[in-house]
Design an enzyme around this catalytic site. Structure first.
Site, short mmCIF file in Angstrom:
data_model
loop_
_atom_site.label_atom_id
_atom_site.label_comp_id
_atom_site.label_asym_id
_atom_site.label_seq_id
_atom_site.Cartn_x
_atom_site.Cartn_y
_atom_site.Cartn_z
N HIS A 72 0.83 -1.20 0.00
CA HIS A 72 0.00 0.00 0.00
C HIS A 72 0.86 1.25 0.00
CE1 HIS A 72 -3.18 2.84 1.54
NE2 HIS A 72 -3.84 2.19 0.60
N CYS A 73 1.98 1.19 0.72
CA CYS A 73 2.89 2.32 0.76
C CYS A 73 3.51 2.61 -0.60
CB CYS A 73 4.03 2.05 1.75
SG CYS A 73 3.50 1.60 3.41
N MET A 74 3.56 1.61 -1.48
CA MET A 74 4.25 1.72 -2.76
C MET A 74 3.32 2.01 -3.93
SD MET A 74 6.83 -1.51 -2.40
CE MET A 74 8.58 -1.17 -2.13
#
Length: 358
Positions: free
Chosen positions: A343-345
């Site tokens: 999700h961070c990416m």
């Protein structure tokens, strides 16, 4: 790559997104594309860059099966490496100066109005309170706006996408440990954030949890612990070992969530999601592996896996929550060395007509 378009900055006196009818759609709304940044800098990955790129390439390949991918690359080496690992995967490459890979936090937050027109909000980014270099990453939203030719709103506040969850029905979730740090927006209170996010992203009710995972360099982003899976359902991380430092924090979050309600005063459906069993250590201490850092796209959900006994259990919990979507587990054991996961990416661009400012 195509030429970047002109994209006018809306003046500070222009009507706000709320006044224009724009709100932040939920992640499960249809996407036009996913934006990502290719990992670079072996020092950022403590010597694990090759393995990180292997896992990241598999993530790109998986997402590209379902929707278009825009991939930012920093330099010749990054682009050549990405093209070599991805082969004939159909992605759009963009040459953009980058500091790191976490586009969820440094990228734009897209908004859409009731007519299906899409724009974005460009927030400031300072690498989670000045922990790392950020000056290049802070320019990414402006590049995306220029590429898409989008009139957009520039905000002076620092806001990271991973620090905020929305259900698409007026409710947002965040953590005090992240938003209220003095290294982001000193003096901005819970009430101040509620007013800001109402005006910019259409969040009518902002719900607060106290904190996130131990040794999370984001200061406890909500997307590492607790996520909406639909308007009425929240999945939240729990630790199985009472001796784990994460146990009391996750239990407090669970209890608080059970007392929270939507805009109509109705309680949410709360689903418990186990944290990985195994404690993982990295170059800077304990790592924050979590299954909550999944990414929802057109017809799919990708869930990080760590070679942990709870990997399969996490998929079992999540699959019933996403009917009609393929829930796919992908390895993130090397990626988590950098402190984040899928999700961070990723950053979704909602489907719709690109706004012209009219």
């Amino acid at each position: 790559m195509r030429a970047v378009n002109a994209a006018p900055h809306l003046p500070p006196t222009a009507p706000s997104p709320r006044e224009r009818g724009f709100t932040m759609p939920p992640e499960w709304a249809e996407h036009a594309a996913t934006w990502m940044s290719w990992p670079q800098g072996d020092d950022l990955w403590f010597g694990h860059l090759a393995g990180v790129r292997d896992e990241f390439a598999e993530l790109v390949r998986t997402i590209a099966r379902f929707e278009p991918v825009h991939l930012l690359v920093r330099d010749d080496e990054s682009e050549a490496d990405a093209r070599g690992r991805l082969g004939n995967v159909d992605v759009t490459f963009h040459r953009v100066p980058l500091d790191d890979v976490w586009i969820r936090d440094n990228g734009p937050i897209f908004v859409r109005d009731g007519r299906g027109r899409v724009s974005l909000v460009n927030w400031r980014f300072n690498a989670w309170g000045g922990k790392f270099h950020w000056q290049n990453d802070d320019q990414v939203p402006e590049y995306v706006a220029q590429f898409l030719g989008l009139p957009h709103w520039d905000r002076p506040e620092i806001l990271e996408g991973g620090g905020l969850e929305v259900n698409g029905a007026g409710v947002g979730l965040t953590t005090r440990s992240c938003f209220l740090t003095p290294t982001r927006n000193p003096g901005l209170t819970e009430e101040g954030y509620a007013a800001l996010l109402r005006e910019t992203l259409g969040i009518q009710k902002l719900l607060w949890l106290n904190g996130g995972l131990e040794n999370d360099h984001t200061d406890g982003h909500i997307d590492t612990i607790t996520r909406f899976t639909d308007e009425r359902t929240i999945v939240t991380s729990v630790a199985g070992d009472e001796g784990d430092a994460n146990f009391p924090t996750m239990q407090k979050n669970l209890a608080d969530l059970r007392g929270m309600t939507d805009l109509n005063g109705e309680p949410f459906r709360i689903v418990e999601l186990p944290l990985p069993v195994n404690r993982l250590e990295g170059a800077e201490g304990r790592l924050p592996p979590t299954y909550a850092n999944f990414y929802i796209g057109n017809g799919f959900v990708v869930v990080p896996q760590y070679g942990d006994p709870n990997d399969a259990r996490a998929l079992e919990v999540l699959r019933p929550l996403f009917p009609g979507r393929e829930v796919i587990g992908l390895m993130s054991r090397k990626i988590i060395e950098g402190g984040g996961s899928f999700h961070c990416m990723t950053q979704q661009q909602p489907a719709g007509t690109l706004w012209t400012g009219e």
